[in-house]
Enzyme design. Structure first.
Site, PDB file in Angstrom:
ATOM      1  N   ASP A  43      -9.238 -33.901   5.019  1.00  0.00           N
ATOM      2  CA  ASP A  43      -9.920 -33.011   5.973  1.00  0.00           C
ATOM      3  C   ASP A  43      -9.109 -32.744   7.245  1.00  0.00           C
ATOM      4  O   ASP A  43      -8.957 -33.638   8.093  1.00  0.00           O
ATOM      5  CB  ASP A  43     -11.273 -33.600   6.391  1.00  0.00           C
ATOM      6  CG  ASP A  43     -12.139 -34.024   5.206  1.00  0.00           C
ATOM      7  OD1 ASP A  43     -11.591 -34.535   4.221  1.00  0.00           O
ATOM      8  OD2 ASP A  43     -13.364 -33.863   5.298  1.00  0.00           O
TER       9      ASP A  43
ATOM     10  N   GLU B  34     -12.423 -28.235   5.409  1.00  0.00           N
ATOM     11  CA  GLU B  34     -13.819 -27.996   5.809  1.00  0.00           C
ATOM     12  C   GLU B  34     -14.070 -28.155   7.309  1.00  0.00           C
ATOM     13  O   GLU B  34     -15.090 -27.703   7.804  1.00  0.00           O
ATOM     14  CB  GLU B  34     -14.772 -28.909   5.020  1.00  0.00           C
ATOM     15  CG  GLU B  34     -14.677 -30.358   5.447  1.00  0.00           C
ATOM     16  CD  GLU B  34     -16.017 -31.102   5.348  1.00  0.00           C
ATOM     17  OE1 GLU B  34     -16.996 -30.534   4.889  1.00  0.00           O
ATOM     18  OE2 GLU B  34     -16.033 -32.269   5.776  1.00  0.00           O
ATOM     19  N   ASN B  35     -13.153 -28.829   8.023  1.00  0.00           N
ATOM     20  CA  ASN B  35     -13.343 -29.030   9.470  1.00  0.00           C
ATOM     21  C   ASN B  35     -12.263 -28.329  10.293  1.00  0.00           C
ATOM     22  O   ASN B  35     -12.041 -28.662  11.456  1.00  0.00           O
ATOM     23  CB  ASN B  35     -13.319 -30.521   9.812  1.00  0.00           C
ATOM     24  CG  ASN B  35     -14.270 -31.329   8.983  1.00  0.00           C
ATOM     25  OD1 ASN B  35     -13.853 -32.034   8.069  1.00  0.00           O
ATOM     26  ND2 ASN B  35     -15.554 -31.215   9.271  1.00  0.00           N
TER      27      ASN B  35
ATOM     28  N   HIS C 264     -19.384 -28.831   5.083  1.00  0.00           N
ATOM     29  CA  HIS C 264     -19.225 -27.866   6.187  1.00  0.00           C
ATOM     30  C   HIS C 264     -18.682 -26.511   5.721  1.00  0.00           C
ATOM     31  O   HIS C 264     -18.247 -25.701   6.546  1.00  0.00           O
ATOM     32  CB  HIS C 264     -18.300 -28.437   7.260  1.00  0.00           C
ATOM     33  CG  HIS C 264     -18.895 -29.597   8.005  1.00  0.00           C
ATOM     34  ND1 HIS C 264     -19.985 -29.465   8.829  1.00  0.00           N
ATOM     35  CD2 HIS C 264     -18.568 -30.912   8.022  1.00  0.00           C
ATOM     36  CE1 HIS C 264     -20.303 -30.656   9.342  1.00  0.00           C
ATOM     37  NE2 HIS C 264     -19.453 -31.546   8.857  1.00  0.00           N
TER      38      HIS C 264
ATOM     39  N   HIS D 137     -16.038 -34.997  -2.486  1.00  0.00           N
ATOM     40  CA  HIS D 137     -16.389 -34.995  -1.072  1.00  0.00           C
ATOM     41  C   HIS D 137     -17.710 -35.740  -0.918  1.00  0.00           C
ATOM     42  O   HIS D 137     -18.780 -35.194  -1.202  1.00  0.00           O
ATOM     43  CB  HIS D 137     -16.513 -33.544  -0.614  1.00  0.00           C
ATOM     44  CG  HIS D 137     -16.477 -33.391   0.865  1.00  0.00           C
ATOM     45  ND1 HIS D 137     -15.313 -33.365   1.575  1.00  0.00           N
ATOM     46  CD2 HIS D 137     -17.476 -33.272   1.772  1.00  0.00           C
ATOM     47  CE1 HIS D 137     -15.583 -33.224   2.865  1.00  0.00           C
ATOM     48  NE2 HIS D 137     -16.886 -33.173   3.012  1.00  0.00           N
TER      49      HIS D 137
ATOM     50  N   HIS E  61     -14.165 -36.552   3.132  1.00  0.00           N
ATOM     51  CA  HIS E  61     -15.410 -36.468   3.919  1.00  0.00           C
ATOM     52  C   HIS E  61     -15.590 -37.586   4.941  1.00  0.00           C
ATOM     53  O   HIS E  61     -16.135 -37.323   6.014  1.00  0.00           O
ATOM     54  CB  HIS E  61     -16.654 -36.412   3.016  1.00  0.00           C
ATOM     55  CG  HIS E  61     -17.953 -36.451   3.791  1.00  0.00           C
ATOM     56  ND1 HIS E  61     -18.390 -35.386   4.544  1.00  0.00           N
ATOM     57  CD2 HIS E  61     -18.891 -37.423   3.936  1.00  0.00           C
ATOM     58  CE1 HIS E  61     -19.561 -35.703   5.104  1.00  0.00           C
ATOM     59  NE2 HIS E  61     -19.875 -36.929   4.763  1.00  0.00           N
TER      60      HIS E  61
ATOM     61  N   HIS F 179     -13.351 -39.160   6.678  1.00  0.00           N
ATOM     62  CA  HIS F 179     -12.356 -39.007   7.747  1.00  0.00           C
ATOM     63  C   HIS F 179     -11.629 -40.312   8.081  1.00  0.00           C
ATOM     64  O   HIS F 179     -11.011 -40.402   9.144  1.00  0.00           O
ATOM     65  CB  HIS F 179     -12.983 -38.400   9.011  1.00  0.00           C
ATOM     66  CG  HIS F 179     -13.396 -36.974   8.831  1.00  0.00           C
ATOM     67  ND1 HIS F 179     -13.632 -36.126   9.887  1.00  0.00           N
ATOM     68  CD2 HIS F 179     -13.613 -36.236   7.721  1.00  0.00           C
ATOM     69  CE1 HIS F 179     -13.985 -34.936   9.433  1.00  0.00           C
ATOM     70  NE2 HIS F 179     -13.986 -34.985   8.121  1.00  0.00           N
TER      71      HIS F 179
HETATM   72 FE   FE2 Z   1     -14.774 -33.519   6.786  1.00  0.00          FE
HETATM   73 FE   FE2 Z   2     -17.638 -33.421   4.962  1.00  0.00          FE
END
Ligand code: FE2
Ligand code: FE2
Length: 287
Positions: free
Chosen positions: A16, A47-48, A76, A161, A186, A188
């Site tokens: 991510d 996604e981030n 996200h 994820h 997911h 992180h």
């Molecule tokens: Fe993420």
């Molecule tokens: Fe996520």
């Protein structure tokens, strides 16, 4: 189709990417890594990427230009509303495969890598401590039955994820031998369990984020601390802006079986301990 080749496929998976600092690390390092390691295929979880929440067209195109072949998403996926329309125009951007049937975009894509290898990528969301979506196990099973490793695909990469390590491990063992790599995303935070499973799939519970680790999972610390300590509304979450650690996995995949031969965590820059795949840098001094 492509010439048969016995040269293994070199794949880089990046976890991510969070906000501006994550994007800067990627833009700075990925083009050079792609050349230096002669990478065949690069997957990035994005996604981030846009201010910590979702992805925009401009950012996704920037990732593809920097050397990504496929950009995956997660819970996200559609935080930036423009992604709802963009994803239908960009087949290299994938959202979770177990979203409801009418969701825009695709959850899986078959791509052609640098030397003609066919790579299937699937993005799937877990359900434990997350939204109750369709069964990720059944969804992955359908994708793998529709595109078999060693037949329709030379390599298969699953971005799982999910919040819990147990759900990720269970899914990985469920598909072991039918997929080349199951990379968790997911949470992180990178886990120290990169390995080759019993039947030849590469695995890590979480690849970690590409973001500033002086943070709470990529966000500036004050607001998450405030929300944990006080039950009142506060400010927005904002990504932390210090130097990011590029986090991911280096994977070498056998050309004939599609199974993983070598796997190593990648951590470059920023605050975390550094880790590079020694199998792609034979001349590097032993550490
Ligand atoms: Fe993420
Ligand atoms: Fe996520």
């Amino acid at each position: 189709m492509s010439e048969p080749s016995s040269t293994p496929l070199r794949l880089l998976f990046i976890g991510d990417v969070v906000g501006r600092s994550g994007r800067a690390a990627l833009a700075e390092r990925l083009p050079g890594l792609r050349r230096a390691w002669a990478l065949d295929f690069v997957v990035i979880n994005g996604e981030n990427a846009a201010g910590g929440f979702g992805i925009t067209e401009a950012i996704c195109e920037e990732f593809l230009e920097a050397g990504a072949d496929c950009v995956t998403l997660g819970n996200h996926a559609f935080d930036q509303r423009e992604a709802l329309a963009y994803i239908d125009r960009q087949p290299r951007l994938l959202r979770p495969v177990n979203y409801p049937p009418a969701t825009p975009g695709r959850g899986a894509g078959l791509f052609v890598a640098a030397r003609g290898q066919r790579v299937l990528v699937v993005n799937v969301l877990g359900r434990v401590f997350m939204d109750q979506l369709d069964d990720p196990f059944a969804a992955i099973d359908r994708e793998l039955n529709a595109c078999r490793l060693g037949e329709a695909a030379d390599a298969i990469v699953i971005d799982m994820h999910a919040e819990t390590t147990s759900e990720k491990m269970a899914l990985a063992h469920f598909v072991d031998g039918r997929a080349s790599l199951i990379a968790g995303t997911h949470t992180h935070v990178p886990t120290a369990d990169a390995q080759i499973l019993e039947h030849g799939a590469g695995y890590i519970s979480d690849a970690g984020m590409t973001g500033d680790y002086d943070s709470v999972i990529g966000m500036q610390k004050a607001e998450p601390i405030r929300r944990f300590t006080r039950k009142t509304p506060g400010a927005r979450y904002e990504p932390a802006l210090g130097e990011a650690t590029l986090c991911g996995l280096a994977v070498e995949i056998d050309a004939s079986t599609g199974l993983t031969q070598k796997i190593a965590p990648l951590r470059l820059g920023g605050r975390l301990s550094q880790s590079r795949p020694d199998f792609w840098e034979p001349e590097a001094p032993a550490q």
